[in-house]
Design a protein around this motif. Sequence first.
Motif, mmCIF file in Angstrom:
data_model
loop_
_atom_site.group_PDB
_atom_site.id
_atom_site.type_symbol
_atom_site.label_atom_id
_atom_site.label_comp_id
_atom_site.label_asym_id
_atom_site.label_seq_id
_atom_site.Cartn_x
_atom_site.Cartn_y
_atom_site.Cartn_z
ATOM 1 N N ALA A 32 -103.342 4.140 3.526
ATOM 2 C CA ALA A 32 -102.244 4.762 4.274
ATOM 3 C C ALA A 32 -102.747 5.866 5.198
ATOM 4 C CB ALA A 32 -101.197 5.311 3.304
ATOM 5 N N ARG A 33 -103.776 6.573 4.773
ATOM 6 C CA ARG A 33 -104.290 7.671 5.599
ATOM 7 C C ARG A 33 -104.811 7.187 6.952
ATOM 8 N NH1 ARG A 33 -105.958 9.614 0.474
ATOM 9 N NH2 ARG A 33 -104.768 11.475 -0.038
ATOM 10 N N GLN A 34 -105.088 5.898 7.070
ATOM 11 C CA GLN A 34 -105.548 5.355 8.351
ATOM 12 C C GLN A 34 -104.417 5.331 9.385
ATOM 13 O OE1 GLN A 34 -107.646 1.611 7.980
ATOM 14 N NE2 GLN A 34 -108.404 2.193 5.958
ATOM 15 N N TRP A 35 -103.175 5.275 8.926
ATOM 16 C CA TRP A 35 -102.057 5.121 9.849
ATOM 17 C C TRP A 35 -100.963 6.178 9.696
ATOM 18 C CZ3 TRP A 35 -103.896 0.824 7.046
ATOM 19 C CH2 TRP A 35 -104.656 -0.054 7.792
ATOM 20 N N VAL A 36 -100.956 6.889 8.576
ATOM 21 C CA VAL A 36 -99.872 7.817 8.269
ATOM 22 C C VAL A 36 -100.443 9.233 8.158
ATOM 23 C CG1 VAL A 36 -98.054 8.347 6.594
ATOM 24 C CG2 VAL A 36 -98.688 5.976 7.011
ATOM 25 N N PRO A 38 -101.433 12.887 6.864
ATOM 26 C CA PRO A 38 -101.701 13.334 5.487
ATOM 27 C C PRO A 38 -100.514 14.027 4.824
ATOM 28 C CG PRO A 38 -103.474 14.014 6.956
ATOM 29 C CD PRO A 38 -102.399 13.409 7.809
ATOM 30 N N TRP A 39 -99.698 14.729 5.600
ATOM 31 C CA TRP A 39 -98.565 15.424 4.986
ATOM 32 C C TRP A 39 -97.561 14.439 4.391
ATOM 33 C CZ3 TRP A 39 -93.653 14.591 6.752
ATOM 34 C CH2 TRP A 39 -93.516 14.063 8.043
ATOM 35 N N VAL A 40 -97.562 13.196 4.870
ATOM 36 C CA VAL A 40 -96.683 12.173 4.289
ATOM 37 C C VAL A 40 -97.346 11.568 3.055
ATOM 38 C CG1 VAL A 40 -95.588 9.935 4.682
ATOM 39 C CG2 VAL A 40 -95.601 11.650 6.499
#
Length: 128
Positions: A32-36, A38-40
């Motif tokens: 997820a960190r690739q597209w979203v 970090p705060w999410v």
Amino acid sequence: LLDNRLVAFAAALPLREKWHRGHGKLVLKALARQWVPPWVVDRPKQGFAVPLLAFGGEALAARTEWALHGADSPLRALFTPQAIRGLAAEFARKGEGIGPEDSPFRRAHRQWTLVVLACALHRRGWQA
């Protein structure tokens, strides 16, 4: 996220890839960190409430009636008649209960879970 191939992949991962030092979903979060932002990805867990009674209350009531009292409901083979009577009484109760686990919201979600179980077992050929 419930595609059979994805579930099989996740089930085959070693535990150390899924959980470490109290942190779960490691692979999912790394992807997820690739597209979203970090705060999410890293925010604290929060609930997601589905308004079951407002959207589909009549359908839920009908399926609950079948799950608890239908002649072909698989729950009749899993639960004693006393347990089924207790569940029926719980789901018929209106208003707030005596504690947080006895709220209308929680009762509706327990009801939905029971209906999903009954439907899934019935679909797979379970019978009373």
